[in-house]
Design a protein around this motif. Structure first.
Motif, PDB file in Angstrom:
ATOM      1  N   MET A 132     -43.808  -2.456 -21.834  1.00 47.32           N
ATOM      2  CA  MET A 132     -43.025  -3.670 -21.759  1.00 47.32           C
ATOM      3  C   MET A 132     -43.355  -4.370 -20.434  1.00 47.32           C
ATOM      4  SD  MET A 132     -38.844  -4.088 -21.861  1.00 47.32           S
ATOM      5  CE  MET A 132     -38.703  -3.301 -23.427  1.00 47.32           C
ATOM      6  N   PRO A 133     -43.686  -5.632 -20.489  1.00 52.28           N
ATOM      7  CA  PRO A 133     -43.994  -6.359 -19.241  1.00 52.28           C
ATOM      8  C   PRO A 133     -42.815  -6.352 -18.277  1.00 52.28           C
ATOM      9  CG  PRO A 133     -44.676  -7.632 -21.161  1.00 52.28           C
ATOM     10  CD  PRO A 133     -43.898  -6.444 -21.667  1.00 52.28           C
ATOM     11  N   ILE A 134     -43.131  -6.497 -17.031  1.00 47.39           N
ATOM     12  CA  ILE A 134     -42.127  -6.410 -15.971  1.00 47.39           C
ATOM     13  C   ILE A 134     -41.023  -7.450 -16.150  1.00 47.39           C
ATOM     14  CG2 ILE A 134     -41.751  -6.709 -13.491  1.00 47.39           C
ATOM     15  CD1 ILE A 134     -44.476  -5.399 -13.074  1.00 47.39           C
ATOM     16  N   ILE A 135     -41.387  -8.662 -16.463  1.00 50.92           N
ATOM     17  CA  ILE A 135     -40.371  -9.722 -16.580  1.00 50.92           C
ATOM     18  C   ILE A 135     -39.362  -9.408 -17.683  1.00 50.92           C
ATOM     19  CG2 ILE A 135     -41.685 -11.236 -18.112  1.00 50.92           C
ATOM     20  CD1 ILE A 135     -39.712 -12.602 -15.240  1.00 50.92           C
ATOM     21  N   GLU A 136     -39.836  -8.895 -18.801  1.00 46.94           N
ATOM     22  CA  GLU A 136     -38.931  -8.558 -19.896  1.00 46.94           C
ATOM     23  C   GLU A 136     -38.006  -7.407 -19.507  1.00 46.94           C
ATOM     24  OE1 GLU A 136     -41.218  -7.872 -23.429  1.00 46.94           O
ATOM     25  OE2 GLU A 136     -42.058  -9.894 -23.402  1.00 46.94           O
ATOM     26  N   SER A 137     -38.549  -6.414 -18.830  1.00 47.49           N
ATOM     27  CA  SER A 137     -37.734  -5.288 -18.376  1.00 47.49           C
ATOM     28  C   SER A 137     -36.687  -5.738 -17.370  1.00 47.49           C
ATOM     29  CB  SER A 137     -38.618  -4.219 -17.743  1.00 47.49           C
ATOM     30  OG  SER A 137     -39.523  -3.715 -18.679  1.00 47.49           O
ATOM     31  N   THR A 138     -37.091  -6.630 -16.496  1.00 47.17           N
ATOM     32  CA  THR A 138     -36.172  -7.145 -15.484  1.00 47.17           C
ATOM     33  C   THR A 138     -35.046  -7.937 -16.140  1.00 47.17           C
ATOM     34  OG1 THR A 138     -37.989  -7.271 -13.908  1.00 47.17           O
ATOM     35  CG2 THR A 138     -36.010  -8.537 -13.384  1.00 47.17           C
ATOM     36  N   LEU A 139     -35.388  -8.777 -17.090  1.00 46.80           N
ATOM     37  CA  LEU A 139     -34.368  -9.551 -17.795  1.00 46.80           C
ATOM     38  C   LEU A 139     -33.432  -8.645 -18.584  1.00 46.80           C
ATOM     39  CD1 LEU A 139     -36.503 -12.591 -18.990  1.00 46.80           C
ATOM     40  CD2 LEU A 139     -34.743 -12.566 -17.205  1.00 46.80           C
ATOM     41  N   GLU A 140     -33.974  -7.601 -19.148  1.00 44.84           N
ATOM     42  CA  GLU A 140     -33.157  -6.634 -19.879  1.00 44.84           C
ATOM     43  C   GLU A 140     -32.163  -5.961 -18.937  1.00 44.84           C
ATOM     44  OE1 GLU A 140     -34.619  -2.838 -22.068  1.00 44.84           O
ATOM     45  OE2 GLU A 140     -35.448  -4.586 -23.135  1.00 44.84           O
ATOM     46  N   PHE A 141     -32.658  -5.568 -17.774  1.00 41.20           N
ATOM     47  CA  PHE A 141     -31.798  -4.954 -16.766  1.00 41.20           C
ATOM     48  C   PHE A 141     -30.720  -5.945 -16.313  1.00 41.20           C
ATOM     49  CE2 PHE A 141     -30.982  -4.215 -12.185  1.00 41.20           C
ATOM     50  CZ  PHE A 141     -30.310  -3.023 -12.303  1.00 41.20           C
ATOM     51  N   TYR A 142     -31.114  -7.185 -16.110  1.00 42.50           N
ATOM     52  CA  TYR A 142     -30.160  -8.223 -15.696  1.00 42.50           C
ATOM     53  C   TYR A 142     -29.035  -8.358 -16.717  1.00 42.50           C
ATOM     54  CZ  TYR A 142     -28.144 -12.813 -15.000  1.00 42.50           C
ATOM     55  OH  TYR A 142     -27.252 -13.837 -14.848  1.00 42.50           O
ATOM     56  N   GLU A 143     -29.384  -8.348 -17.976  1.00 46.77           N
ATOM     57  CA  GLU A 143     -28.372  -8.480 -19.024  1.00 46.77           C
ATOM     58  C   GLU A 143     -27.384  -7.312 -18.989  1.00 46.77           C
ATOM     59  OE1 GLU A 143     -27.575 -11.037 -20.961  1.00 46.77           O
ATOM     60  OE2 GLU A 143     -29.156 -12.125 -19.904  1.00 46.77           O
ATOM     61  N   GLU A 144     -27.882  -6.124 -18.705  1.00 48.64           N
ATOM     62  CA  GLU A 144     -26.994  -4.955 -18.602  1.00 48.64           C
ATOM     63  C   GLU A 144     -26.030  -5.113 -17.429  1.00 48.64           C
ATOM     64  OE1 GLU A 144     -29.039  -1.186 -18.502  1.00 48.64           O
ATOM     65  OE2 GLU A 144     -30.497  -1.915 -19.978  1.00 48.64           O
ATOM     66  N   ILE A 145     -26.556  -5.526 -16.298  1.00 46.64           N
ATOM     67  CA  ILE A 145     -25.741  -5.685 -15.087  1.00 46.64           C
ATOM     68  C   ILE A 145     -24.753  -6.837 -15.255  1.00 46.64           C
ATOM     69  CG2 ILE A 145     -25.846  -6.325 -12.628  1.00 46.64           C
ATOM     70  CD1 ILE A 145     -26.668  -3.465 -13.184  1.00 46.64           C
ATOM     71  N   ARG A 146     -25.184  -7.889 -15.884  1.00 44.86           N
ATOM     72  CA  ARG A 146     -24.354  -9.080 -16.064  1.00 44.86           C
ATOM     73  C   ARG A 146     -23.085  -8.785 -16.846  1.00 44.86           C
ATOM     74  NH1 ARG A 146     -25.372 -14.642 -19.047  1.00 44.86           N
ATOM     75  NH2 ARG A 146     -25.115 -13.311 -20.868  1.00 44.86           N
ATOM     76  N   LYS A 147     -23.133  -7.801 -17.705  1.00 37.55           N
ATOM     77  CA  LYS A 147     -21.984  -7.448 -18.548  1.00 37.55           C
ATOM     78  C   LYS A 147     -20.906  -6.677 -17.780  1.00 37.55           C
ATOM     79  CE  LYS A 147     -24.890  -7.121 -22.628  1.00 37.55           C
ATOM     80  NZ  LYS A 147     -25.487  -6.204 -23.602  1.00 37.55           N
ATOM     81  N   LEU A 148     -21.255  -6.184 -16.613  1.00 36.20           N
ATOM     82  CA  LEU A 148     -20.308  -5.371 -15.846  1.00 36.20           C
ATOM     83  C   LEU A 148     -19.248  -6.236 -15.181  1.00 36.20           C
ATOM     84  CD1 LEU A 148     -22.800  -2.926 -14.105  1.00 36.20           C
ATOM     85  CD2 LEU A 148     -21.456  -2.504 -16.166  1.00 36.20           C
ATOM     86  N   SER A 149     -18.053  -5.695 -15.127  1.00 40.95           N
ATOM     87  CA  SER A 149     -16.967  -6.376 -14.413  1.00 40.95           C
ATOM     88  C   SER A 149     -17.172  -6.194 -12.912  1.00 40.95           C
ATOM     89  CB  SER A 149     -15.614  -5.785 -14.831  1.00 40.95           C
ATOM     90  OG  SER A 149     -15.491  -4.469 -14.317  1.00 40.95           O
ATOM     91  N   ASN A 150     -16.411  -6.939 -12.131  1.00 46.35           N
ATOM     92  CA  ASN A 150     -16.493  -6.786 -10.672  1.00 46.35           C
ATOM     93  C   ASN A 150     -16.142  -5.370 -10.246  1.00 46.35           C
ATOM     94  OD1 ASN A 150     -17.349  -9.386 -10.185  1.00 46.35           O
ATOM     95  ND2 ASN A 150     -15.279 -10.184  -9.889  1.00 46.35           N
ATOM     96  N   ASP A 151     -15.140  -4.783 -10.876  1.00 41.64           N
ATOM     97  CA  ASP A 151     -14.755  -3.408 -10.538  1.00 41.64           C
ATOM     98  C   ASP A 151     -15.872  -2.423 -10.888  1.00 41.64           C
ATOM     99  OD1 ASP A 151     -12.307  -4.146  -9.500  1.00 41.64           O
ATOM    100  OD2 ASP A 151     -11.228  -3.798 -11.371  1.00 41.64           O
TER     101      ASP A 151
END
Length: 92
Positions: free
Chosen positions: A1-20
């Protein structure tokens, strides 16, 4: 998987997290680093204790400061290693 796609995938996971949840991840991240460098930090602390002694001569203190510099560099490198290892593979 290209780096940009992996990074965006990771971003989506982190984005779903609450502040806590993000705060908890930060605590876990700091603990992993602290655990990883604890041995070196203990050595550094003991060495600093020796350096505060007035019973050792200047030559011995010079050797201890050289050792201290080396240990601090090693601790820094361990910190970098530990923090990098915590990132997802595509971000390393």
């Amino acid at each position: 998987m290209p780096i940009i796609e992996s990074t965006l995938e990771f971003y989506e996971e982190i984005r779903k997290l609450s502040n806590d949840e993000l705060r908890e991840k930060t605590v876990q991240f700091k603990k992993r680093i602290s655990d990883h460098i604890s041995g070196k930090e203990k050595e550094i602390e003991e060495l600093r204790g020796q350096l505060n002694s007035e019973e050792i001569g200047i030559d011995e203190k010079e050797k201890l400061y050289t050792t201290l510099d080396k240990l601090e560099k090693e601790s820094y490198e361990l910190t970098q290693e530990s923090s990098t290892r915590s990132f997802p593979k595509p971000l390393r």
